[in-house]
Design a protein around this motif. Structure first.
Motif, PDB file in Angstrom:
ATOM      1  N   GLY A 136     -10.346  21.177   5.099  1.00 20.05           N
ATOM      2  CA  GLY A 136     -11.282  22.019   4.357  1.00 20.05           C
ATOM      3  C   GLY A 136     -10.621  22.901   3.319  1.00 20.05           C
ATOM      4  N   GLU A 137      -9.317  23.177   3.490  1.00 19.61           N
ATOM      5  CA  GLU A 137      -8.610  24.001   2.508  1.00 19.61           C
ATOM      6  C   GLU A 137      -8.576  23.314   1.139  1.00 19.61           C
ATOM      7  OE1 GLU A 137      -4.211  26.053   1.988  1.00 19.61           O
ATOM      8  OE2 GLU A 137      -5.127  25.988   3.986  1.00 19.61           O
ATOM      9  N   TYR A 138      -8.581  21.980   1.140  1.00 27.90           N
ATOM     10  CA  TYR A 138      -8.583  21.243  -0.133  1.00 27.90           C
ATOM     11  C   TYR A 138      -9.888  21.456  -0.894  1.00 27.90           C
ATOM     12  CZ  TYR A 138      -4.233  19.006   1.199  1.00 27.90           C
ATOM     13  OH  TYR A 138      -2.924  18.795   1.544  1.00 27.90           O
ATOM     14  N   ILE A 139     -10.995  21.479  -0.188  1.00 30.21           N
ATOM     15  CA  ILE A 139     -12.285  21.724  -0.854  1.00 30.21           C
ATOM     16  C   ILE A 139     -12.361  23.185  -1.294  1.00 30.21           C
ATOM     17  CG2 ILE A 139     -14.791  21.508  -0.739  1.00 30.21           C
ATOM     18  CD1 ILE A 139     -12.851  19.618   1.811  1.00 30.21           C
ATOM     19  N   ALA A 140     -11.797  24.081  -0.503  1.00 27.61           N
ATOM     20  CA  ALA A 140     -11.755  25.495  -0.899  1.00 27.61           C
ATOM     21  C   ALA A 140     -10.982  25.664  -2.205  1.00 27.61           C
ATOM     22  CB  ALA A 140     -11.119  26.335   0.214  1.00 27.61           C
ATOM     23  N   LEU A 141      -9.846  24.978  -2.321  1.00 25.51           N
ATOM     24  CA  LEU A 141      -9.037  25.061  -3.538  1.00 25.51           C
ATOM     25  C   LEU A 141      -9.777  24.446  -4.729  1.00 25.51           C
ATOM     26  CD1 LEU A 141      -5.568  24.183  -1.981  1.00 25.51           C
ATOM     27  CD2 LEU A 141      -6.252  26.404  -2.906  1.00 25.51           C
ATOM     28  N   TYR A 142     -10.487  23.344  -4.489  1.00 26.04           N
ATOM     29  CA  TYR A 142     -11.291  22.759  -5.557  1.00 26.04           C
ATOM     30  C   TYR A 142     -12.391  23.722  -5.992  1.00 26.04           C
ATOM     31  CZ  TYR A 142     -14.971  20.069  -7.795  1.00 26.04           C
ATOM     32  OH  TYR A 142     -15.951  19.654  -8.668  1.00 26.04           O
ATOM     33  N   ALA A 143     -13.059  24.336  -5.029  1.00 29.34           N
ATOM     34  CA  ALA A 143     -14.139  25.289  -5.330  1.00 29.34           C
ATOM     35  C   ALA A 143     -13.625  26.476  -6.130  1.00 29.34           C
ATOM     36  CB  ALA A 143     -14.803  25.770  -4.036  1.00 29.34           C
ATOM     37  N   ALA A 144     -12.358  26.832  -5.912  1.00 28.05           N
ATOM     38  CA  ALA A 144     -11.747  27.958  -6.626  1.00 28.05           C
ATOM     39  C   ALA A 144     -11.136  27.545  -7.959  1.00 28.05           C
ATOM     40  CB  ALA A 144     -10.674  28.602  -5.745  1.00 28.05           C
ATOM     41  N   GLY A 145     -11.291  26.269  -8.342  1.00 24.96           N
ATOM     42  CA  GLY A 145     -10.794  25.801  -9.635  1.00 24.96           C
ATOM     43  C   GLY A 145      -9.297  25.612  -9.702  1.00 24.96           C
ATOM     44  N   VAL A 146      -8.652  25.397  -8.548  1.00 23.81           N
ATOM     45  CA  VAL A 146      -7.190  25.313  -8.517  1.00 23.81           C
ATOM     46  C   VAL A 146      -6.682  23.967  -9.042  1.00 23.81           C
ATOM     47  CG1 VAL A 146      -5.170  25.326  -6.978  1.00 23.81           C
ATOM     48  CG2 VAL A 146      -6.986  27.027  -6.689  1.00 23.81           C
ATOM     49  N   PHE A 147      -7.427  22.881  -8.760  1.00 27.81           N
ATOM     50  CA  PHE A 147      -7.034  21.576  -9.292  1.00 27.81           C
ATOM     51  C   PHE A 147      -8.264  20.758  -9.651  1.00 27.81           C
ATOM     52  CE2 PHE A 147      -6.125  21.225  -4.554  1.00 27.81           C
ATOM     53  CZ  PHE A 147      -7.362  20.685  -4.213  1.00 27.81           C
ATOM     54  N   ALA A 148      -8.055  19.727 -10.435  1.00 31.96           N
ATOM     55  CA  ALA A 148      -9.139  18.832 -10.830  1.00 31.96           C
ATOM     56  C   ALA A 148      -9.642  18.054  -9.620  1.00 31.96           C
ATOM     57  CB  ALA A 148      -8.643  17.855 -11.899  1.00 31.96           C
ATOM     58  N   TRP A 149     -10.925  17.705  -9.634  1.00 30.36           N
ATOM     59  CA  TRP A 149     -11.543  17.013  -8.501  1.00 30.36           C
ATOM     60  C   TRP A 149     -10.807  15.721  -8.161  1.00 30.36           C
ATOM     61  CZ3 TRP A 149     -13.957  12.245  -7.732  1.00 30.36           C
ATOM     62  CH2 TRP A 149     -14.670  12.124  -6.537  1.00 30.36           C
ATOM     63  N   SER A 150     -10.486  14.937  -9.162  1.00 35.54           N
ATOM     64  CA  SER A 150      -9.824  13.652  -8.922  1.00 35.54           C
ATOM     65  C   SER A 150      -8.419  13.848  -8.356  1.00 35.54           C
ATOM     66  CB  SER A 150      -9.770  12.821 -10.203  1.00 35.54           C
ATOM     67  OG  SER A 150      -9.136  13.542 -11.237  1.00 35.54           O
ATOM     68  N   ASP A 151      -7.708  14.872  -8.824  1.00 39.68           N
ATOM     69  CA  ASP A 151      -6.388  15.181  -8.263  1.00 39.68           C
ATOM     70  C   ASP A 151      -6.504  15.552  -6.789  1.00 39.68           C
ATOM     71  OD1 ASP A 151      -4.978  14.688 -10.590  1.00 39.68           O
ATOM     72  OD2 ASP A 151      -4.994  16.780 -11.253  1.00 39.68           O
ATOM     73  N   GLY A 152      -7.521  16.351  -6.464  1.00 36.11           N
ATOM     74  CA  GLY A 152      -7.742  16.740  -5.077  1.00 36.11           C
ATOM     75  C   GLY A 152      -8.003  15.537  -4.192  1.00 36.11           C
ATOM     76  N   LEU A 153      -8.812  14.597  -4.682  1.00 34.85           N
ATOM     77  CA  LEU A 153      -9.121  13.407  -3.882  1.00 34.85           C
ATOM     78  C   LEU A 153      -7.877  12.543  -3.694  1.00 34.85           C
ATOM     79  CD1 LEU A 153     -11.097  11.700  -2.323  1.00 34.85           C
ATOM     80  CD2 LEU A 153     -11.850  10.652  -4.463  1.00 34.85           C
ATOM     81  N   ARG A 154      -7.051  12.434  -4.737  1.00 32.80           N
ATOM     82  CA  ARG A 154      -5.804  11.660  -4.591  1.00 32.80           C
ATOM     83  C   ARG A 154      -4.865  12.304  -3.567  1.00 32.80           C
ATOM     84  NH1 ARG A 154      -6.816  11.147 -10.242  1.00 32.80           N
ATOM     85  NH2 ARG A 154      -7.301   8.965 -10.773  1.00 32.80           N
TER      86      ARG A 154
END
Length: 293
Positions: A90-108
């Motif tokens: 869930g920390e990955y979605i939290a970081l995405y929600a906070a604009g820390v990385f691009a969605w596709s980078d997060g999924l990779r």
């Protein structure tokens, strides 16, 4: 305005049929198609039709990332959080929600993390509920082959280590319930060091931005928006403990009055209620639970 935290569940919260009503949301078709290109398989098909695959780490983690992030996109169009946190994956979605990385980078990142964790072998994890705290601390101190993996609340923890060591702790520590978990390895323990070392190179290749809102990390529940700190914390996460009880305690300390759990199930709001009973709690698990215009 009520200060609000968004929190995101991890592996174990998945359920067959999750995300079924997200397909009709604007931009979701694009996200599902993009996910299929990155993963090589369909999140929708597995979430709807294949419970066996959905329960396997290799598929569970990317599916949760995609489903939770689509809910995030829909919610961000209407409101913004004051703070975010996520449990393990869930920390990955939290970081995405906070604009820390691009969605596709997060999924990779999640895809590679899931592959490495799914291939881990030889370890064991178990949940202890209603346990003797002092007895647990003493038993863990006496056995180097088992650690506290998830400190979820005063009444619920997860231990991780070699099968022999985990079984020894289960036998020695008095608990209302001791439940072996259906996982392949000793997640969130030093036994994931080889996988973590391989993952570090993948993580290093992804650009992190300063967060839009403070993030409470699993390995360090103090709020930060610093990109370097957030990446360093994420690098430690695979071998470090999930300090969820401390994250829960930090919420009111940071002025949070309301917590919204975004994703399937209600595990995190349940844990937060046990630790901080005075917070407003809400769950957004489906498109139907998203706020109206």
């Amino acid at each position: 305005m009520t200060k609000t935290a968004w929190v995101f569940p991890g592996q174990g919260s998945q359920s067959l049929g999750m995300g079924s009503d997200l397909i009709e949301l604007p931009l979701s078709k694009e996200k599902f198609a993009q996910a299929e290109d990155i993963l090589g398989w369909s999140v929708v098909d597995i979430c709807q039709n294949d419970e066996a695959k959905l329960s396997r780490t290799l598929y569970t983690q990317p599916c949760l990332y995609v489903i939770e992030s689509i809910l995030v996109d829909a919610l961000l169009a209407k409101q913004k959080p004051d703070l975010v946190a996520g449990h393990s994956l869930g920390e990955y979605i939290a970081l995405y929600a906070a604009g820390v990385f691009a969605w596709s980078d997060g999924l990779r990142l999640v895809k590679r993390r899931a592959e490495l964790m799914d291939s881990a072998a030889g370890g064991m994890m178990a949940a202890l509920i209603g346990f003797d705290q002092g007895q647990l601390e003493q038993t863990l101190a006496e056995n180097a082959d088992v650690v506290l993996a998830n400190d979820n609340s005063a009444a619920q923890v997860v231990i991780s280590g070699t099968p022999e060591a985990v079984k020894e702790v289960m036998a020695k520590v008095k608990a209302k319930r001791a439940i072996p978990l259906n996982v392949s390895g000793a997640f969130h323990s030093p036994f994931m060091a080889t996988a973590a070392a391989e993952y570090e190179g993948v993580l290093a290749s992804v650009e992190f931005q300063t967060a839009n809102v403070p993030v409470l990390s699993n390995v360090d529940p103090t709020p930060t928006v610093d990109a370097i700190a957030l990446k360093q914390r994420l690098m430690q996460q695979m071998t470090g403990s999930v300090r969820w009880r401390e994250i829960s305690q930090a919420l009111p300390g940071n002025g949070i009055e309301k917590v919204i759990e975004i994703g399937p199930g209600n595990v995190l709001t349940g844990l937060i209620k046990r630790t901080c009973g005075n917070l407003q709690l809400e769950n957004i698990r489906t498109a139907a639970e998203l706020p109206g215009e």
